[in-house]
Every structure is written in structure tokens, then in C-alpha cells.
Design a protein around this motif. Structure first.
Motif, PDB file in Angstrom:
ATOM      1  N   ASN A   1       0.826  -1.214   0.000  1.00  0.00           N
ATOM      2  CA  ASN A   1       0.000   0.000   0.000  1.00  0.00           C
ATOM      3  C   ASN A   1       0.859   1.263   0.000  1.00  0.00           C
ATOM      4  O   ASN A   1       0.550   2.239  -0.697  1.00  0.00           O
ATOM      5  CB  ASN A   1      -0.923   0.002   1.220  1.00  0.00           C
ATOM      6  N   ASN A   2       1.925   1.257   0.772  1.00  0.00           N
ATOM      7  CA  ASN A   2       2.814   2.424   0.824  1.00  0.00           C
ATOM      8  C   ASN A   2       3.483   2.689  -0.520  1.00  0.00           C
ATOM      9  O   ASN A   2       3.632   3.837  -0.942  1.00  0.00           O
ATOM     10  CB  ASN A   2       3.877   2.224   1.911  1.00  0.00           C
ATOM     11  N   ALA A   3       3.880   1.612  -1.201  1.00  0.00           N
ATOM     12  CA  ALA A   3       4.510   1.780  -2.512  1.00  0.00           C
ATOM     13  C   ALA A   3       3.514   2.325  -3.525  1.00  0.00           C
ATOM     14  O   ALA A   3       3.856   3.191  -4.345  1.00  0.00           O
ATOM     15  CB  ALA A   3       5.080   0.444  -2.989  1.00  0.00           C
ATOM     16  N   ALA A   4       2.268   1.844  -3.470  1.00  0.00           N
ATOM     17  CA  ALA A   4       1.236   2.352  -4.380  1.00  0.00           C
ATOM     18  C   ALA A   4       0.950   3.818  -4.101  1.00  0.00           C
ATOM     19  O   ALA A   4       0.727   4.614  -5.026  1.00  0.00           O
ATOM     20  CB  ALA A   4      -0.034   1.515  -4.244  1.00  0.00           C
TER      21      ALA A   4
ATOM     22  N   LYS B   1      14.423  -0.806  -9.473  1.00  0.00           N
ATOM     23  CA  LYS B   1      15.861  -1.021  -9.299  1.00  0.00           C
ATOM     24  C   LYS B   1      16.165  -1.568  -7.903  1.00  0.00           C
ATOM     25  O   LYS B   1      17.039  -2.418  -7.742  1.00  0.00           O
ATOM     26  CB  LYS B   1      16.617   0.284  -9.544  1.00  0.00           C
ATOM     27  N   THR B   2      15.442  -1.075  -6.907  1.00  0.00           N
ATOM     28  CA  THR B   2      15.643  -1.565  -5.545  1.00  0.00           C
ATOM     29  C   THR B   2      15.295  -3.042  -5.443  1.00  0.00           C
ATOM     30  O   THR B   2      16.018  -3.822  -4.806  1.00  0.00           O
ATOM     31  CB  THR B   2      14.794  -0.750  -4.558  1.00  0.00           C
ATOM     32  N   LEU B   3      14.190  -3.450  -6.073  1.00  0.00           N
ATOM     33  CA  LEU B   3      13.774  -4.854  -6.020  1.00  0.00           C
ATOM     34  C   LEU B   3      14.743  -5.742  -6.793  1.00  0.00           C
ATOM     35  O   LEU B   3      15.072  -6.850  -6.344  1.00  0.00           O
ATOM     36  CB  LEU B   3      12.352  -5.006  -6.552  1.00  0.00           C
TER      37      LEU B   3
ATOM     38  N   THR C   1       9.695 -16.265  -8.780  1.00  0.00           N
ATOM     39  CA  THR C   1       8.458 -15.502  -8.693  1.00  0.00           C
ATOM     40  C   THR C   1       8.325 -14.809  -7.349  1.00  0.00           C
ATOM     41  O   THR C   1       8.887 -15.253  -6.346  1.00  0.00           O
ATOM     42  CB  THR C   1       7.245 -16.425  -8.908  1.00  0.00           C
ATOM     43  N   PHE C   2       7.567 -13.726  -7.359  1.00  0.00           N
ATOM     44  CA  PHE C   2       7.136 -13.078  -6.122  1.00  0.00           C
ATOM     45  C   PHE C   2       5.702 -13.506  -5.780  1.00  0.00           C
ATOM     46  O   PHE C   2       5.096 -12.959  -4.870  1.00  0.00           O
ATOM     47  CB  PHE C   2       7.211 -11.555  -6.271  1.00  0.00           C
TER      48      PHE C   2
ATOM     49  N   VAL D   1       3.180  -4.390  -6.019  1.00  0.00           N
ATOM     50  CA  VAL D   1       3.828  -5.705  -6.009  1.00  0.00           C
ATOM     51  C   VAL D   1       5.282  -5.574  -5.587  1.00  0.00           C
ATOM     52  O   VAL D   1       5.795  -6.376  -4.795  1.00  0.00           O
ATOM     53  CB  VAL D   1       3.717  -6.369  -7.393  1.00  0.00           C
ATOM     54  N   CYS D   2       5.962  -4.551  -6.087  1.00  0.00           N
ATOM     55  CA  CYS D   2       7.369  -4.345  -5.722  1.00  0.00           C
ATOM     56  C   CYS D   2       7.522  -4.099  -4.221  1.00  0.00           C
ATOM     57  O   CYS D   2       8.391  -4.686  -3.568  1.00  0.00           O
ATOM     58  CB  CYS D   2       7.948  -3.161  -6.501  1.00  0.00           C
ATOM     59  N   GLY D   3       6.684  -3.235  -3.678  1.00  0.00           N
ATOM     60  CA  GLY D   3       6.770  -2.932  -2.255  1.00  0.00           C
ATOM     61  C   GLY D   3       6.499  -4.148  -1.396  1.00  0.00           C
ATOM     62  O   GLY D   3       7.227  -4.421  -0.416  1.00  0.00           O
ATOM     63  N   ALA D   4       5.453  -4.906  -1.737  1.00  0.00           N
ATOM     64  CA  ALA D   4       5.121  -6.106  -0.982  1.00  0.00           C
ATOM     65  C   ALA D   4       6.246  -7.136  -1.080  1.00  0.00           C
ATOM     66  O   ALA D   4       6.605  -7.780  -0.087  1.00  0.00           O
ATOM     67  CB  ALA D   4       3.808  -6.695  -1.494  1.00  0.00           C
TER      68      ALA D   4
END
Length: 397
Positions: A66-69, A90-92, A239-240, A279-282
């Protein structure tokens, strides 16, 4: 109308699928993923999700998404090379490469795309791909997209693998890559990567491993099947959408030059929107948890649950495929029986799915159960009791 024949044929094919007991129903879930879910207006035990570490519904993972979104929006409205590369991408990439011990990584919208995009840019008509016969459909499709010569070996059969490697060399292959699942998703078998590594070294071959059903919970700190087997491999796809948060999205880890070439040539990367920020944040939060001490605790709980379920089901008289992986297939053989068994289990309060052709070979229909670190021993005992009741009613045990 001239198209009536087409629609008649589609309807007839659907009717034939249903008559064979091969229809795969979609049951609608109205709750967060977890060991208990809401289906059909009631809560049931969930024993078929790939939620290995129990992180899909974890509050910290949800909050990170949620924070990333909130920071980056719903999505990029673009592919990566045009206007779609965000800082969080890039972080992920850096996080998953570091976690698994590789120089670099590339993200995809789905793990299917990662396997679909790895072969064609790297291997041409002068090369050879030697693929395990039970590899995931995404690897099979990815191999088909490449112009490389194709060879298959029987699952985990090292004599057959060596024969195919010899043939590829005899046929003048420039480069050879051995492609295998790290763990086979329908059976729970772990690839013999130690022996594969020895043969790869002997015949000068590369190794590609799909670790979708391994990353996060096998090997040191959950780094994967290659870590579990104590070897190095050249490419890892993953996969994530399973242990690492349960959302979606795939990746390839490799050397930095390989990743750079894939970013220039891999069609699923070049022509698909970038992975969503949520998805990246999670996924980043799930990686943080998985590689720490809490991850060790979750992995220990996961395998304790698998051992308890496997032991109780064996004692009850069910036919299980051997192994220690948290995928535990309950073999039934007949497709209609598998569907009827799953339906009865849902009535008894346990959500499982019957797997049949073409997902598994004909005559090998099954209930594929999936253990999670989020299950308790009480959940497992309840599931075994339901399996036992259904098994007796349907003449399985």
C-alpha cells in the motif's frame, strides 16, 4: 452464419471436457489469502495455496504494498525502457539478486514471462537446450520460442541427461544449457542439481533453474534449490507470487552482462508494462522477512507441518508421492474421482483442488496439497480427518 461451426465446436469440446471430469471450476474467495479463507459464504481451511511462508496476507507485506502504491501510483502506464522504470524496480532487482547471490536481476510481469523470455535472446540455432521432460509449461513455451536445437531427458534421469548432452555435443552445439525446475510443481520432487552440476561441468554446459516452488524456503536462508544442493547455477528464474509475498511478478537472476542483454532483447520485458509498485513494495518486505531470523522460524514451521501432514496421511492409508517438499500430492488416478473428492472436501470445510489432465498426465489425477507456515498442527489434524472421512466415503481408503 459462417462462424456457427466454430462456436458449435467450442461448445462440443467444453462438453467433452466436462464428460471426462476434467472441468476445472473456479471457486470464488472473498477474503485475504491465508490458512483460513472465505468461500461460498463460509470459512474453510485452505490447503492448496502456494503461500509457503504465510506472507500473502501478512499485515507488514500488505502495508508495504500500500505504501509503494501511495508513493508511485497504481502503475507506470509504460514499459520499462520507454517511461516505466521506477526507483523501486531497481531496488527490487538489487534485493532479489543480493538475496540469491547473483550479480544482477531483471523483473517481469509474471514468472511465466521470465521463463518465456530467457531462452530466445541467449540461445540461437547453433546452440542446444536440454530440458527435463516434466518442466513447467512456461519453460516448454520458452524453449519453443528459441531457435536452439531441443533435447529432452526423463525427469531426474541422469543417464538420459548424459545421453542427451553427448548427442548435443555430437551435433555440434556451440553452447548447451540444461533447463530444469528446481522443484516440480505437480510432484514436489527436487531436482538432482548436484548430479546435474557434475554433468554440466563434464560436458561444458550451462544450467538454468526455475525456482518458483523453492525460493524463500529451501536452501540457506531460503535461497533456493541450488543452495539446498550446494551448487552454483548460471540462471535462476523465480516468482514473487508464492513464498515471497504471494502477489505476482517474476525475475531472472544471472551475471550482469546476461541481464543487460535480456533487457535489450527479451520480448516479454520489452513489450509488457512494468511490474506494479504495490507488487514491488510487498515483495521487498517479503524478502526482508524471508532472509532474516523470522524467515528461519517460518521455514522450520513449514517443514514441521509438512512432516506432520505426510505422516498422518500415510498412516490413514493414502497414496502419497515420496519426498519432504511442502507440495504433497494425494494420488487418486481418476480425473472424475479427483473432482468429486475436492468437492466433498469443500463440503467438509477444507479447500483443495483436483488436478487432472492436461495439468498432470492422464491417469495420474490427484489432490495436490500445499503446506504453509501459517497452518497450525490443529489445522493439519482437521484436514487429515476430513481427508479420511472423504476417502472412506469415496472408496479411496
Amino acid at each position: 452464419m459462417k462462424t456457427d461451426g466454430f462456436h458449435t465446436r467450442v461448445s462440443a469440446e467444453l462438453a467433452d471436457i466436462d464428460a471426462q471430469g476434467l472441468t476445472k471450476p473456479e471457486r470464488v474467495i472473498l477474503s485475504r489469502q491465508g490458512p483460513i479463507i472465505e468461500v461460498g459464504g463460509r470459512e474453510v481451511l485452505n490447503f492448496c495455496a502456494n503461500n509457503y511462508l504465510g506472507l500473502a496476507g501478512d499485515e507488514r507485506v500488505v502495508a508495504a504494498g500500500n505504501n509503494a502504491a501511495s508513493a508511485y501510483g497504481a502503475g507506470t502506464a509504460s514499459v520499462r525502457f520507454i517511461c516505466g522504470t521506477l526507483g523501486i524496480h531497481k531496488t527490487l532487482e538489487r534485493a532479489i539478486a543480493d538475496y540469491l547471490g547473483f550479480e544482477d536481476a531483471i523483473l517481469f510481469a509474471a514468472a511465466f514471462d521470465a521463463n518465456g523470455g530467457i531462452f530466445e535472446p541467449l540461445f540461437g540455432a547453433e546452440d542446444a537446450i536440454v530440458s527435463d521432460s516434466l518442466n513447467h509449461a512456461s519453460i516448454i513455451d520458452g524453449v519453443r520460442l528459441s531457435k536452439a536445437k531441443r533435447y529432452r531427458f526423463a525427469t531426474s534421469d541422469m543417464a538420459d541427461l548424459e545421453a542427451q548432452l553427448k548427442q548435443a555435443r555430437a551435433d555440434g552445439a556451440r553452447d548447451i544449457v540444461i533447463a530444469t525446475d528446481g522443484a516440480f510443481s505437480m510432484d514436489g520432487y527436487v531436482a538432482k542439481l548436484g548430479e546435474i552440476r557434475a554433468l554440466a561441468d563434464q560436458y561444458g554446459a550451462l544450467i538454468m533453474v526455475d525456482d518458483c516452488h523453492v525460493t524463500g524456503f529451501m536452501g540457506e536462508k531460503g535461497r533456493g534449490s541450488f543452495s539446498h544442493c550446494g551448487v552454483q547455477v548460471d540462471f535462476v528464474t523465480g516468482t514473487f507470487g508464492k513464498a515471497l509475498g504471494g502477489a505476482m511478478g517474476g525475475f531472472i537472476c544471472a551475471t550482469a552482462p546476461v541481464v543487460q542483454l535480456l533487457k535489450q532483447r527479451a520480448r516479454p520485458y520489452l513489450f509488457s508494462n512494468a511490474l506494479s509498485p504495490a507488487v514491488c513494495g510487498a515483495s521487498l518486505e517479503a524478502i526482508r522477512i524471508a532472509q532474516g531470523e523470522e524467515g528461519d522460524e517460518l521455514r522450520a514451521r513449514l517443514f514441521a507441518n509438512a512432516a506432520r501432514f505426510r505422516g498422518a496421511m500415510t498412516e490413514a492409508g493414502f497414496d502419497l508421492l515420496p519426498g519432504s517438499h511442502p507440495i504433497i500430492p494425494v494420488m487418486l488416478g481418476d480425473a472424475k474421482l479427483a473432482q468429486d473428492f475436492a468437492a466433498r472436501m469443500l463440503e467438509l470445510g477444507v479447500y483443495v483442488i483436483g488436478f487432472s489432465f492436461p495439468v498432470v498426465p492422464r491417469g495420474q489425477a490427484r489432490i495436490r496439497t500445499q503446506m504453509s507456515a501459517a497452518h497450525t498442527f490443529d489445522h493439519i489434524d482437521q484436514a487429515v480427518a476430513a481427508f479420511t472421512q472423504a476417502g472412506k466415503e469415496l472408496g479411496v481408503i
